[in-house]
Enzyme design. Structure first.
Site, mmCIF file in Angstrom:
data_model
loop_
_atom_site.group_PDB
_atom_site.id
_atom_site.type_symbol
_atom_site.label_atom_id
_atom_site.label_comp_id
_atom_site.label_asym_id
_atom_site.label_seq_id
_atom_site.Cartn_x
_atom_site.Cartn_y
_atom_site.Cartn_z
ATOM 1 N N GLY A 246 0.847 -1.173 0.000
ATOM 2 C CA GLY A 246 0.000 0.000 0.000
ATOM 3 C C GLY A 246 0.888 1.230 0.000
ATOM 4 O O GLY A 246 2.060 1.169 0.386
ATOM 5 N N GLN B 99 3.166 10.023 1.376
ATOM 6 C CA GLN B 99 4.444 9.322 1.481
ATOM 7 C C GLN B 99 5.380 9.660 0.321
ATOM 8 O O GLN B 99 6.582 9.425 0.404
ATOM 9 C CB GLN B 99 4.226 7.810 1.522
ATOM 10 N N CYS C 73 5.885 0.028 7.665
ATOM 11 C CA CYS C 73 5.569 1.143 6.784
ATOM 12 C C CYS C 73 6.831 1.608 6.057
ATOM 13 O O CYS C 73 7.900 1.711 6.661
ATOM 14 C CB CYS C 73 5.003 2.287 7.621
ATOM 15 N N LEU C 74 6.672 1.895 4.784
ATOM 16 C CA LEU C 74 7.794 2.415 4.004
ATOM 17 C C LEU C 74 8.313 3.738 4.570
ATOM 18 O O LEU C 74 9.486 4.057 4.430
ATOM 19 C CB LEU C 74 7.393 2.592 2.536
ATOM 20 N N HIS D 171 -4.627 1.515 7.367
ATOM 21 C CA HIS D 171 -3.274 2.059 7.490
ATOM 22 C C HIS D 171 -3.059 3.204 6.493
ATOM 23 O O HIS D 171 -2.561 4.274 6.862
ATOM 24 C CB HIS D 171 -2.264 0.922 7.243
ATOM 25 N N GLU D 172 -3.455 2.986 5.240
ATOM 26 C CA GLU D 172 -3.242 4.008 4.199
ATOM 27 C C GLU D 172 -4.150 5.219 4.405
ATOM 28 O O GLU D 172 -3.731 6.358 4.181
ATOM 29 C CB GLU D 172 -3.420 3.413 2.804
ATOM 30 N N HIS E 65 -2.676 7.496 6.801
ATOM 31 C CA HIS E 65 -1.647 8.366 6.204
ATOM 32 C C HIS E 65 -2.250 9.657 5.659
ATOM 33 O O HIS E 65 -1.692 10.736 5.865
ATOM 34 C CB HIS E 65 -0.923 7.654 5.057
#
Length: 154
Positions: A48, A53, A91-92, A133-134, A137
């Site tokens: 994702g 991000q 997470c990235l 989660h996304e 963000h």
């Protein structure tokens, strides 16, 4: 082409993103951005990715849905189950940690696809966690804000 991933502690990740208008959605710039987001997610081996991000405060997320990276614009969770589940999330944008996060097990989500069509998704699969989660963000929330336990990565 890919975009660099913004990582913590960059304050950019803590800001709420802006809704996408119909005009923006139909623009060549936005359609190209979707493609670059998908490519970035693939290269970074993510499941994702949210626009903040990669440097845009737009309410756009990419989630691996039904086996392929899929664009969701202005996503909104309209229903959450009372039943919760704990998962380890990474997470990235937080490359040095994972964490244990409790979230609703099932959700109903409304959004637009990349062509502006309305979509509604009901899921109680692992993707429910990814969507939450996304969406966090684009609301300026990181999994570390919700985690009951943080685990350093070696």
């Amino acid at each position: 082409m890919t975009l660099p991933i913004i990582t913590t502690p960059n304050p950019f990740l803590k800001e709420r993103s802006q809704e996408i208008t119909t005009k923006q959605l139909q623009s060549i710039e936005m359609q190209e951005f979707f493609d670059v987001m998908i490519e970035t997610m693939k290269v970074e081996e993510g499941i994702g990715l949210a626009a903040p991000q990669v440097g845009k405060h737009w309410r756009v997320i990419i989630v691996t849905w039904e086996g392929k990276p899929t664009v969701f614009v202005n996503p909104e969770i309209t229903k959450r189950s009372l039943r919760k589940i704990k998962n380890e999330e990474g997470c990235l944008s937080v490359p040095t940690l994972t964490g244990i996060v409790q979230r609703p097990r099932a959700i109903t989500l409304k959004a637009l696809d990349r062509d502006g069509n309305k979509v509604t998704i009901e899921t109680d699969t692992f993707e429910a966690i990814i969507f939450q989660h996304e969406i966090d963000h684009i609301d300026g929330i990181l999994f570390t804000d919700r985690a009951s336990k943080l685990i350093p990565l070696d």
